[in-house]
Design an enzyme around this catalytic site. Structure first.
Site, PDB file in Angstrom:
ATOM      1  CE  LYS A 192      23.260  78.637  26.979  1.00 16.36           C
ATOM      2  NZ  LYS A 192      23.883  77.223  26.931  1.00 16.36           N
ATOM      3  NE  ARG A 242      17.082  69.035  28.429  1.00 14.69           N
ATOM      4  CZ  ARG A 242      18.234  68.465  28.913  1.00 14.69           C
ATOM      5  NH1 ARG A 242      18.332  67.283  29.691  1.00 14.69           N
ATOM      6  NH2 ARG A 242      19.596  68.939  28.285  1.00 14.69           N
ATOM      7  CG  ASP A 292      19.763  79.101  26.270  1.00 14.93           C
ATOM      8  OD1 ASP A 292      19.599  79.220  27.409  1.00 14.93           O
ATOM      9  OD2 ASP A 292      20.277  77.903  26.027  1.00 14.93           O
ATOM     10  CE  LYS A 333      16.661  75.232  22.612  1.00 13.66           C
ATOM     11  NZ  LYS A 333      18.055  74.786  23.442  1.00 13.66           N
TER      12      LYS A 333
HETATM   13  N1  BES Z   1      20.984  75.864  23.682  1.00 15.31           N
HETATM   14  C1  BES Z   1      21.787  74.902  24.416  1.00 15.31           C
HETATM   15  C2  BES Z   1      22.630  74.010  23.672  1.00 15.31           C
HETATM   16  C3  BES Z   1      23.851  74.535  23.044  1.00 15.31           C
HETATM   17  C4  BES Z   1      24.779  74.861  23.640  1.00 15.31           C
HETATM   18  C5  BES Z   1      23.902  74.413  21.486  1.00 15.31           C
HETATM   19  C6  BES Z   1      26.108  75.241  22.857  1.00 15.31           C
HETATM   20  C7  BES Z   1      24.898  74.788  20.758  1.00 15.31           C
HETATM   21  C8  BES Z   1      25.967  75.182  21.472  1.00 15.31           C
HETATM   22  C9  BES Z   1      20.858  74.470  25.549  1.00 15.31           C
HETATM   23  O1  BES Z   1      19.754  75.040  25.976  1.00 15.31           O
HETATM   24  C10 BES Z   1      21.944  74.233  26.941  1.00 15.31           C
HETATM   25  O2  BES Z   1      22.115  75.078  27.407  1.00 15.31           O
HETATM   26  N2  BES Z   1      22.114  72.789  27.005  1.00 15.31           N
HETATM   27  C11 BES Z   1      23.004  72.713  28.238  1.00 15.31           C
HETATM   28  C12 BES Z   1      22.263  71.484  29.051  1.00 15.31           C
HETATM   29  C13 BES Z   1      22.765  71.230  30.339  1.00 15.31           C
HETATM   30  C14 BES Z   1      22.566  72.187  31.474  1.00 15.31           C
HETATM   31  C15 BES Z   1      22.228  69.801  30.729  1.00 15.31           C
HETATM   32  C16 BES Z   1      24.216  72.251  27.848  1.00 15.31           C
HETATM   33  O3  BES Z   1      24.459  71.673  26.734  1.00 15.31           O
HETATM   34  O4  BES Z   1      25.171  72.805  28.177  1.00 15.31           O
HETATM   35 ZN    ZN Z   2      19.036  76.408  24.316  1.00 13.53          ZN
HETATM   36 MG    MG Z   3      20.393  76.424  27.477  1.00  6.47          MG
END
Ligand code: BES
Ligand code: ZN
Ligand code: MG
Length: 484
Positions: free
Chosen positions: A261, A335, A254, A249
């Site tokens: 976020k 994903r 992000d 990935k």
């Molecule tokens: N890059 C993030 C995951 C992440 C968050 C990695 C914090 C390390 C630290 C990913 O793209 C994401 O935002 N995932 C969400 C998914 C949710 C919306 C289902 C998450 O984990 O909150």
């Molecule tokens: Zn991410």
């Molecule tokens: Mg994300």
């Protein structure tokens, strides 16, 4: 810092600090002129013995714990501890005698672990500091052994340096700020790395990504002024075997997109390309070690931004394999790009397919920074990855991909939705990816959300910032297919 190997009967050069390894059980205090209870060779224990008036060398005793319980990770950490002590003393020239560790491990194993311990702990990312830090560094480390076989020791030493360089490459690109490390910049970095390391590299741009129908990559990147890239790296091995395909990935930043976020800690999302960085670093090492296994690395590269053109919650996209996805949360973007990359892997008819991603906050909530989340469709591959994790210290722990979990991502208006209806955030992300890896029986998914960087403080083998996790794990995994 220069590290060199000295396998001989004697080391004549006097150094400012000498390190010695001991297992709990084989250490006798009196032999070192010490009282009992000062040092017991427990795992992680260390003790400084000043030079005697007769002009001996200052000695640092390093405990490895009980033989049965000790691991090579303990050796790595002890080597790092030794270097830290040398720095505290402002020593320039030091020697680490490894023979105490050979009661349990081969010299090759110990040399590998020691070089990794020294290099990984000594890493710094100072590119953007205007004033160079004052030079307090150690200049020369001699790894000394009376017992090792000189020829195989030299090979192990060279290998470990190559591995450390791969981890450094991964850390360097992952630590870059997100205004510099855009998808195009990262694709160029991959290209120039490939040219220097005997890899082929193909970069797809926006037009090609559109033409192929990579709806996931397009959906995530459409809100960003920085266009996506899609990078394919390949080693030049000729093999009758089908390839191992690694997918990483690469979200260079992000924000979450429209499902934005919170601003606290959003800066850490420059590390959301650590999966791609790990694949690139691993490919570099695999090429330089000349591993006789065909390996292909695929990295989709995007930036996830909000804006007038960004994708919305509720959007439905069609991925490369034809499956439709309801994007209920634009922050579950990893994903979406991995879906296209995994589907793209089909053309290589992989024997083994493994993806790696900073995919879910839930994974770091589950394991903290102590394990990589592992999900797989194949027991043998699971075992290989677990073994590689235990060897390298990049430990992996399996989570289930039971069919029942699929209900949690069945969509109302499309085939699948990109978030879970309730809980199991890490597993449902794995279930989602499984839908795009279904062309290969032997597939595994690695979630490195908790392990890809440290932010709370320096760890024994990594300063603050990207850890380079995954590089050594992949190298060890690919090695396990050597000759098979
Ligand atoms: N890059 C993030 C995951 C992440 C968050 C990695 C914090 C390390 C630290 C990913 O793209 C994401 O935002 N995932 C969400 C998914 C949710 C919306 C289902 C998450 O984990 O909150
Ligand atoms: Zn991410
Ligand atoms: Mg994300």
């Amino acid at each position: 810092m220069n590290i060199h190997l000295n396998v001989s009967k004697n080391s004549f050069k006097k150094t400012e600090l000498v390190g010695l390894f001991f297992f709990d059980g084989s250490f006798t205090a009196s032999a070192h002129g010490l009282d009992k209870n000062k040092f017991n060779a427990k795992c992680g224990e260390a003790f400084l013995v000043p030079a005697s008036s007769k002009g001996g060398e200052t000695t640092f005793l390093l405990g490895l714990g009980k033989q049965e319980k000790s691991t090579l990770q303990g050796v790595r950490r002890s080597a790092a501890r030794f270097l830290a002590q040398a720095k505290t003393m402002k020593a320039k020239t030091v020697r680490l005698n490894i023979d105490g560790a050979l009661e349990k491990y081969s010299a090759e194993e110990v040399i590998g672990a020691v070089v990794e311990g020294l290099r990984l702990s000594n890493y710094q990312f100072t590119k953007y500091k205007s004033k160079p830090a004052p030079a307090t560094g150690v200049e020369s480390v001699e790894i000394f052994s009376k017992k090792a076989d000189a020829k195989s020791a030299a090979i192990a030493f060279k290998e470990a340096e190559i591995i450390a360089q791969g981890v450094y490459f991964t850390r360097d690109i992952a630590n870059e700020p997100p205004n510099v490390m855009t998808p195009a910049y990262l694709a160029n970095a991959a290209k120039s790395m490939a040219a220097k390391n005997n890899l082929t590299c193909k970069v797809l741009g926006l037009a090609e990504i559109k033409r192929l129908g990579m709806g996931g990559v397009l959906g995530v990147s459409v809100g960003s002024a920085n266009e996506p890239r899609f990078v394919i790296l390949e080693n030049k091995v000729k093999s009758s075997q089908k390839p191992i395909v690694l997918v990483g990935k690469g979200v260079t930043f992000d924000t979450g997109g429209i499902s934005i976020k919170p601003s606290n800690d959003m800066d850490k999302m420059k590390f959301d390309m650590c999966g791609a960085a790990a694949v690139m670093g691993a490919m570099k090492v695999i090429a330089n070690l000349k591993l006789p296994v065909k390996v292909i690395g695929i990295t989709p590269l995007v930036e996830n931004m909000p804006g007038g053109k960004a994708q919305r919650p509720g959007d439905i996209i069609r991925c490369l394999n034809g499956k439709t996805v309801e994007v209920l949360n634009t922050d579950a973007e990893g994903r979406l790009i991995l879906a296209d990359a995994l589907a793209y892997a089909k053309r290589f008819n992989p024997r083994v397919l493994v993806d790696i991603a900073t995919l879910t906050g839930a994974c770091s909530a589950t394991f903290s920074n102590l394990a990589i989340g592992l999900m797989s469709t194949d027991e043998e591959l699971t075992k290989r990855i677990e073994d590689a994790g235990n060897k390298t210290g990049e430990r992996c722990w399996e989570l289930p991909l039971w069919d029942e979990y699929f209900d949690l991502i069945k969509a109302t208006y499309a085939d699948i939705q990109n978030i879970s209806k309730k809980y199991a955030g890490t597993i449902t992300a794995g279930m989602f990816l499984k839908e795009f890896a279904d062309h290969t029986k032997t597939w595994a998914h690695l979630d490195i959300a908790g392990t890809a960087w440290n932010e709370s403080g320096p760890q024994p083998l990594s300063p603050i910032g990207a850890t380079g996790v995954g590089v050594r794990l992949f190298v060890e995994l690919v090695k396990s297919y050597k000759g098979k």
